[in-house]
Scaffold this motif. Sequence first.
Motif, PDB file in Angstrom:
ATOM      1  N   LEU A   1      10.504   6.431  -8.740  1.00 24.08           N
ATOM      2  CA  LEU A   1       9.430   7.412  -8.637  1.00 24.08           C
ATOM      3  C   LEU A   1       8.491   7.212  -9.832  1.00 24.08           C
ATOM      4  CD1 LEU A   1       8.470   9.630  -6.807  1.00 24.08           C
ATOM      5  CD2 LEU A   1       9.704  11.273  -8.202  1.00 24.08           C
ATOM      6  N   GLY A   2       9.073   6.918 -10.984  1.00 24.96           N
ATOM      7  CA  GLY A   2       8.274   6.610 -12.161  1.00 24.96           C
ATOM      8  C   GLY A   2       7.428   5.374 -11.941  1.00 24.96           C
ATOM      9  N   GLU A   3       7.994   4.415 -11.244  1.00 27.28           N
ATOM     10  CA  GLU A   3       7.256   3.194 -10.917  1.00 27.28           C
ATOM     11  C   GLU A   3       6.021   3.539 -10.086  1.00 27.28           C
ATOM     12  OE1 GLU A   3       9.820   0.349  -8.989  1.00 27.28           O
ATOM     13  OE2 GLU A   3       8.105  -0.656  -8.074  1.00 27.28           O
ATOM     14  N   ALA A   4       6.210   4.421  -9.087  1.00 27.19           N
ATOM     15  CA  ALA A   4       5.098   4.812  -8.231  1.00 27.19           C
ATOM     16  C   ALA A   4       4.021   5.539  -9.029  1.00 27.19           C
ATOM     17  CB  ALA A   4       5.598   5.698  -7.095  1.00 27.19           C
ATOM     18  N   ALA A   5       4.452   6.399  -9.949  1.00 30.72           N
ATOM     19  CA  ALA A   5       3.485   7.123 -10.782  1.00 30.72           C
ATOM     20  C   ALA A   5       2.690   6.128 -11.628  1.00 30.72           C
ATOM     21  CB  ALA A   5       4.220   8.121 -11.668  1.00 30.72           C
ATOM     22  N   GLY A   6       3.371   5.087 -12.088  1.00 31.85           N
ATOM     23  CA  GLY A   6       2.694   4.045 -12.864  1.00 31.85           C
ATOM     24  C   GLY A   6       1.604   3.362 -12.051  1.00 31.85           C
ATOM     25  N   TYR A   7       1.904   3.057 -10.785  1.00 32.74           N
ATOM     26  CA  TYR A   7       0.885   2.436  -9.923  1.00 32.74           C
ATOM     27  C   TYR A   7      -0.300   3.368  -9.766  1.00 32.74           C
ATOM     28  CZ  TYR A   7       4.698  -0.687  -8.520  1.00 32.74           C
ATOM     29  OH  TYR A   7       5.726  -1.568  -8.508  1.00 32.74           O
ATOM     30  N   ALA A   8       0.004   4.648  -9.505  1.00 38.65           N
ATOM     31  CA  ALA A   8      -1.068   5.626  -9.287  1.00 38.65           C
ATOM     32  C   ALA A   8      -1.975   5.692 -10.511  1.00 38.65           C
ATOM     33  CB  ALA A   8      -0.471   6.998  -8.972  1.00 38.65           C
ATOM     34  N   ALA A   9      -1.374   5.636 -11.698  1.00 40.44           N
ATOM     35  CA  ALA A   9      -2.165   5.715 -12.932  1.00 40.44           C
ATOM     36  C   ALA A   9      -3.087   4.510 -13.066  1.00 40.44           C
ATOM     37  CB  ALA A   9      -1.226   5.821 -14.138  1.00 40.44           C
ATOM     38  N   VAL A  10      -2.566   3.334 -12.768  1.00 40.54           N
ATOM     39  CA  VAL A  10      -3.397   2.121 -12.875  1.00 40.54           C
ATOM     40  C   VAL A  10      -4.541   2.180 -11.868  1.00 40.54           C
ATOM     41  CG1 VAL A  10      -3.451  -0.390 -12.616  1.00 40.54           C
ATOM     42  CG2 VAL A  10      -1.491   0.712 -13.739  1.00 40.54           C
ATOM     43  N   LEU A  11      -4.231   2.579 -10.643  1.00 32.95           N
ATOM     44  CA  LEU A  11      -5.274   2.666  -9.621  1.00 32.95           C
ATOM     45  C   LEU A  11      -6.352   3.655 -10.050  1.00 32.95           C
ATOM     46  CD1 LEU A  11      -3.125   2.715  -6.332  1.00 32.95           C
ATOM     47  CD2 LEU A  11      -4.414   0.800  -7.274  1.00 32.95           C
ATOM     48  N   ALA A  12      -5.937   4.811 -10.595  1.00 27.01           N
ATOM     49  CA  ALA A  12      -6.904   5.823 -11.017  1.00 27.01           C
ATOM     50  C   ALA A  12      -7.773   5.299 -12.155  1.00 27.01           C
ATOM     51  CB  ALA A  12      -6.159   7.091 -11.438  1.00 27.01           C
ATOM     52  N   ARG A  13      -7.128   4.599 -13.097  1.00 27.64           N
ATOM     53  CA  ARG A  13      -7.870   4.063 -14.235  1.00 27.64           C
ATOM     54  C   ARG A  13      -8.962   3.099 -13.775  1.00 27.64           C
ATOM     55  NH1 ARG A  13      -3.651   3.094 -17.131  1.00 27.64           N
ATOM     56  NH2 ARG A  13      -3.475   0.844 -16.954  1.00 27.64           N
ATOM     57  N   HIS A  14      -8.669   2.341 -12.719  1.00 21.76           N
ATOM     58  CA  HIS A  14      -9.648   1.381 -12.208  1.00 21.76           C
ATOM     59  C   HIS A  14     -10.496   1.979 -11.083  1.00 21.76           C
ATOM     60  CE1 HIS A  14      -8.251  -2.231 -14.417  1.00 21.76           C
ATOM     61  NE2 HIS A  14      -7.097  -1.590 -14.422  1.00 21.76           N
ATOM     62  N   ARG A  15     -10.368   3.281 -10.888  1.00 21.55           N
ATOM     63  CA  ARG A  15     -11.139   3.993  -9.850  1.00 21.55           C
ATOM     64  C   ARG A  15     -10.970   3.379  -8.470  1.00 21.55           C
ATOM     65  NH1 ARG A  15     -13.887   7.394 -12.926  1.00 21.55           N
ATOM     66  NH2 ARG A  15     -14.441   6.716 -15.024  1.00 21.55           N
ATOM     67  N   VAL A  16      -9.744   2.985  -8.175  1.00 19.78           N
ATOM     68  CA  VAL A  16      -9.429   2.510  -6.826  1.00 19.78           C
ATOM     69  C   VAL A  16      -8.695   3.627  -6.098  1.00 19.78           C
ATOM     70  CG1 VAL A  16      -8.105   0.856  -5.449  1.00 19.78           C
ATOM     71  CG2 VAL A  16      -9.291   0.089  -7.514  1.00 19.78           C
ATOM     72  N   ARG A  17      -9.310   4.127  -5.031  1.00 20.66           N
ATOM     73  CA  ARG A  17      -8.671   5.191  -4.277  1.00 20.66           C
ATOM     74  C   ARG A  17      -8.203   4.615  -2.947  1.00 20.66           C
ATOM     75  NH1 ARG A  17     -10.183   9.975  -1.433  1.00 20.66           N
ATOM     76  NH2 ARG A  17     -12.297   9.230  -1.214  1.00 20.66           N
ATOM     77  N   PRO A  18      -6.892   4.626  -2.712  1.00 16.10           N
ATOM     78  CA  PRO A  18      -6.404   4.085  -1.435  1.00 16.10           C
ATOM     79  C   PRO A  18      -7.018   4.863  -0.279  1.00 16.10           C
ATOM     80  CG  PRO A  18      -4.573   4.592  -2.913  1.00 16.10           C
ATOM     81  CD  PRO A  18      -5.797   5.182  -3.526  1.00 16.10           C
ATOM     82  N   ARG A  19      -7.512   4.117   0.711  1.00 17.25           N
ATOM     83  CA  ARG A  19      -8.026   4.803   1.896  1.00 17.25           C
ATOM     84  C   ARG A  19      -6.965   4.763   2.982  1.00 17.25           C
ATOM     85  NH1 ARG A  19     -13.796   2.579   3.003  1.00 17.25           N
ATOM     86  NH2 ARG A  19     -13.047   1.062   1.498  1.00 17.25           N
ATOM     87  N   LEU A  20      -6.532   5.955   3.395  1.00 16.82           N
ATOM     88  CA  LEU A  20      -5.458   6.063   4.364  1.00 16.82           C
ATOM     89  C   LEU A  20      -6.015   5.998   5.778  1.00 16.82           C
ATOM     90  CD1 LEU A  20      -3.571   8.919   2.513  1.00 16.82           C
ATOM     91  CD2 LEU A  20      -3.115   6.459   2.415  1.00 16.82           C
ATOM     92  N   ARG A  21      -5.147   5.623   6.701  1.00 17.69           N
ATOM     93  CA  ARG A  21      -5.512   5.467   8.106  1.00 17.69           C
ATOM     94  C   ARG A  21      -6.762   4.589   8.282  1.00 17.69           C
ATOM     95  NH1 ARG A  21      -5.219  10.571  12.195  1.00 17.69           N
ATOM     96  NH2 ARG A  21      -3.012  10.646  11.774  1.00 17.69           N
ATOM     97  N   HIS A  22      -6.820   3.553   7.444  1.00 17.70           N
ATOM     98  CA  HIS A  22      -7.849   2.520   7.565  1.00 17.70           C
ATOM     99  C   HIS A  22      -7.153   1.168   7.630  1.00 17.70           C
ATOM    100  CE1 HIS A  22     -10.762   5.575   6.415  1.00 17.70           C
ATOM    101  NE2 HIS A  22     -11.754   4.704   6.619  1.00 17.70           N
ATOM    102  N   ALA A  23      -7.871   0.165   8.144  1.00 16.41           N
ATOM    103  CA  ALA A  23      -7.290  -1.173   8.211  1.00 16.41           C
ATOM    104  C   ALA A  23      -8.371  -2.229   8.073  1.00 16.41           C
ATOM    105  CB  ALA A  23      -6.545  -1.372   9.524  1.00 16.41           C
ATOM    106  N   VAL A  24      -7.955  -3.393   7.584  1.00 13.65           N
ATOM    107  CA  VAL A  24      -8.810  -4.576   7.625  1.00 13.65           C
ATOM    108  C   VAL A  24      -8.708  -5.114   9.049  1.00 13.65           C
ATOM    109  CG1 VAL A  24      -9.124  -6.923   6.771  1.00 13.65           C
ATOM    110  CG2 VAL A  24      -8.411  -5.105   5.194  1.00 13.65           C
ATOM    111  N   VAL A  25      -9.788  -5.011   9.822  1.00 14.49           N
ATOM    112  CA  VAL A  25      -9.710  -5.367  11.238  1.00 14.49           C
ATOM    113  C   VAL A  25     -10.399  -6.690  11.558  1.00 14.49           C
ATOM    114  CG1 VAL A  25      -9.404  -2.985  12.005  1.00 14.49           C
ATOM    115  CG2 VAL A  25     -11.728  -3.940  11.818  1.00 14.49           C
TER     116      VAL A  25
END
Lengths: 94, 497
Positions: free
Chosen positions: B233-257
């Motif tokens: 769970l700590g690992e996941a929080a670490g990913y979230a922090a890195v993504l936030a720092r780089h202003r990358v917001r995962p877009r859900l229910r989207h796909a590369v089509v």
Amino acid sequence: MTADRPDGARFSFDGSPVPFTPGQSVGAALWASGVRSWRSTRHEGRPRGLFCGIGVCFDCLLTVDGRADQRACVTPARPGLDVRTQVGSGSDGG
Amino acid sequence: MAAERQLDGVREGDTAGVVDVVVVGAGPAGLAAAVEAATAGARVVVLDDQPRPGGQYWRQGPAGPGRYHHDRAGWDRLAEGLRGQVAAGRVDHRPDHQVWRLDGPGDGPGDGHRGALVVVHAVTGGRGADGEVPVTLRARAVVVATGAHDRVLPFPGWELPGVLTPGAVQALLKEHGVVAGRRVVVGGSGPFLLPVATALLQAGAQVPALVEAGDGRGWLRGWRGLAAGTDRLGEAAGYAAVLARHRVRPRLRHAVVAAHGNDRVEAVTVARLDAGGAIVPGSGRQVAADTVAVGWGFTARVDLALQAGAVAVPSPDGGTAVAADPFGRTAVPGVLVAGELLGVGGAPLAVLTGRLAGTAAAAHALGRPVPPPAAVADLLRRRRRATAFAHTLATAHPVPPGWPGWLDDATVVCRCEEVRLGRLHEAIDVLGATDPRTAKLLTRTGMGWCQGRSCAEATSTLVAVRCGTAPEPGWNVRPVAVPLTLDALAAGDDDPS
């Protein structure tokens, strides 16, 4: 990406030197040098390079020291290797 | 054949020796199985196709684990166990060995009072200029721990150079020190997308889009489950922090089509998906990228186990698993499976199943009963919990059922044989194919170099969708699990029995 080190180890890709670091695969070294494709397909002549990167998909085939159909992603880079683009099956007539 | 207990008796090229336990694969499951079997008193040979142990999860360069290594403590424990058993002469670790066939005991020679043997056919060498050397081992028990590779689905443009699997991106970074691209779109489904996107950002790449086909409700639930027994769970929080720092917001229910470009990828289309996974009309948006990483979870490498006679079953993620008991014992005596072959569940579960399989393999090889449930109660309990979590995760990240609708007739389905969807449909509509085997024979889909590893599962779905039938698990098992030179095949067939 890996910097070009003038005194580093190299192999030859279609006659041009490609630098690599110890443990790198031929495919990773080509990728690091900005090369994205090194095979053209048998039927449509389309470019291909890495895809799965771990030896599963066989998309990254090339010719190494005269042997066709070598997977670039799992072929260790070695100084002086003669790596060549593969056209079609790479063994036409053989 | 006399029982030969000397490891010297099973050197390459020698077919006389009999090994207690052969473990195929040196990832989390295989290493755990090898160490456990050796601890129980068995002589073990580990055959692995990689140059270094660790598998895909603990992939590393020649200098050892690097910055992007996961669960360093888990790796150190197993690596130390392996070193100890190798030093004691109980484990013989052989890297760069590709196992291409497993013959169950019904097909192999006997071993007196201990019953029939499993025969393991492998080749070594053959990378670069050297030829392949055949290696044949006879074993009292075999643990198949061949892991998994990225599950891929065809989409328009996926054959363009620069479109990779997430696993390729990680391998380039972790093993070869190469950042896959400057602008990398990451998409698909599953928790693996997070470490891939995070590592790219930390390595200096841009991630202009991170898209997950799931609706996100599974993400948090999944990571909570992953935390069972580990610090993930700590690992996941670490990913979230890195993504936030780089202003990358995962877009859900989207796909590369779709991927676009002439001789290499230059852009992708990212679209919103409806609840069934169909593209929401008008939602497509082009994103410039020089590299794309798309994956849909993992496909277990079940070929060897099924060749030996084990039974294929559907896994909760829609893929194929191998039927086995809690110790990993399949329907074939002496053939056990561990790790992702039991249903993709990640490294912590793989280690648990590896330990159980190693215990049972040693028991089988040495003619002992498996330990009573009380002796392995903790392992069994942790395995149950981790398996339940894996099921939760698999159902939280389904392959969107609407994906076949993203394709058009010009979409390449089989990368090796360059078969486009239109030809597959023709084989069904005009030539009357009603199952993937017939469609394959008519179109060569899945007949190329990769032997269907990239497209077999997708082909099965595409045929089923067109015919209105259900996809078949494990339909594409090949007699030879890796492409071989004819020389190696002939040498392997010569094997006396």
